[in-house]
Scaffold this motif. Structure first.
Motif: not given
Ligand code: MLT
Length: 258
Positions: A211-217, A219-232
């Motif tokens: 489930a790569p970071p691009a899909e997470a991003r 998703m976060a952008e499509a969510l009205p109240n979403g926030r993204l955290e990429v973990v190293s």
């Protein structure tokens, strides 16, 4: 369906839903850290860990209903924070859409909103049949292991692989088949993300290839109240591979809800 579960701590409820074909064991670090301030409830989803594994397709809606039934059984009627990793994230999304009154906030971890492609769904069915024929989960575990962990975990903490592999191998053939068949028919939720108004933390390991970071991003952008955290230093199992970073992200998010 009566689910096996671990419950730890007191305070606002945080529910953690594991990935496939895992169990609540994967949340050991989060149970320790989050339970200092929260009541953490981590079930084994049907077909996994110590929960029953009926012969059926486990749809994401059915697994979400199981979680609601567990909360009802525990007397938890207030809306809770629901976090899920990968398949657990599909279930968390189903719960937010089917039981919106039960969900106060969401954490979508190493997961995605899109459905399977027809080819992927077909492969899942073939794998389900092979696993049922073999009578154990060996084939699916062997295929998944190389994709689950990020390169830094494999290089720096190879000892972390074996315990989870052993846990996955315990999953019964009927449990694996039920989950594969349920995931294969899960709906595409991308359009519905706009309906999810609750605060949502999207977490992804920087090296997640499932489930790569691009899909997470997205998703976060499509969510009205979403926030993204990429973990190293993490792949598909970020909470297990880099628990400190994930716990900090989760605690910051939870504190912001109060
Ligand atoms: C998981 O980690 O739960 C699985 O990779 C999900 C999937 O197969 O789609």
């Amino acid at each position: 369906m009566l689910l096996a579960f671990t419950e730890q701590g007191s305070g606002p409820v945080v529910v953690l839903l594991h990935g496939f074909p895992l169990s609540r064991v994967m949340w050991a670090e989060q149970l320790k850290t989050l339970s200092e301030s929260y009541r953490v409830i981590a079930p084994d989803l049907r077909g996994h860990g110590e929960s029953p594994a009926p012969d059926a397709a486990y749809t994401m809606d059915l697994m979400a209903d199981d979680v609601v039934e567990l909360l009802d059984g525990l007397g938890v009627s207030e809306p809770v924070v629901v976090g899920g990793l990968s398949m657990g994230g599909y279930v968390a999304l189903a719960m937010a859409l089917k039981h919106p009154g039960r969900v106060r906030a969401l954490m979508l971890i190493d997961t995605k909103a899109a459905a399977d492609s027809p080819e992927a769904a077909q492969t899942r069915e073939e794998t389900a049949q092979a696993v049922l024929k073999a009578g154990n989960s060996g084939e699916v575990v062997a295929a998944m292991i190389p994709k689950l962990f990020g390169k830094s975990t494999l290089a720096r903490h190879p000892d972390r692989v074996e315990p989870l592999k052993a846990e996955m191998e315990k999953t019964s053939a009927s449990g694996v088949a039920g989950a594969l068949r349920g995931m294969a028919i899960r709906p595409d939720r991308r359009e519905q993300l706009a309906e999810i108004a609750v605060p949502t933390l999207v977490i992804v390991g920087e090296d997640d290839v499932i489930a790569p970071p691009a899909e997470a991003r997205a998703m976060a952008e499509a969510l009205p109240n979403g926030r993204l955290e990429v973990v190293s230093d993490a792949g598909h199992l970020a909470p297990y591979e880099n628990p400190d970073a994930v716990d900090q992200a989760i605690l910051g998010f939870l504190q912001g809800l109060n």
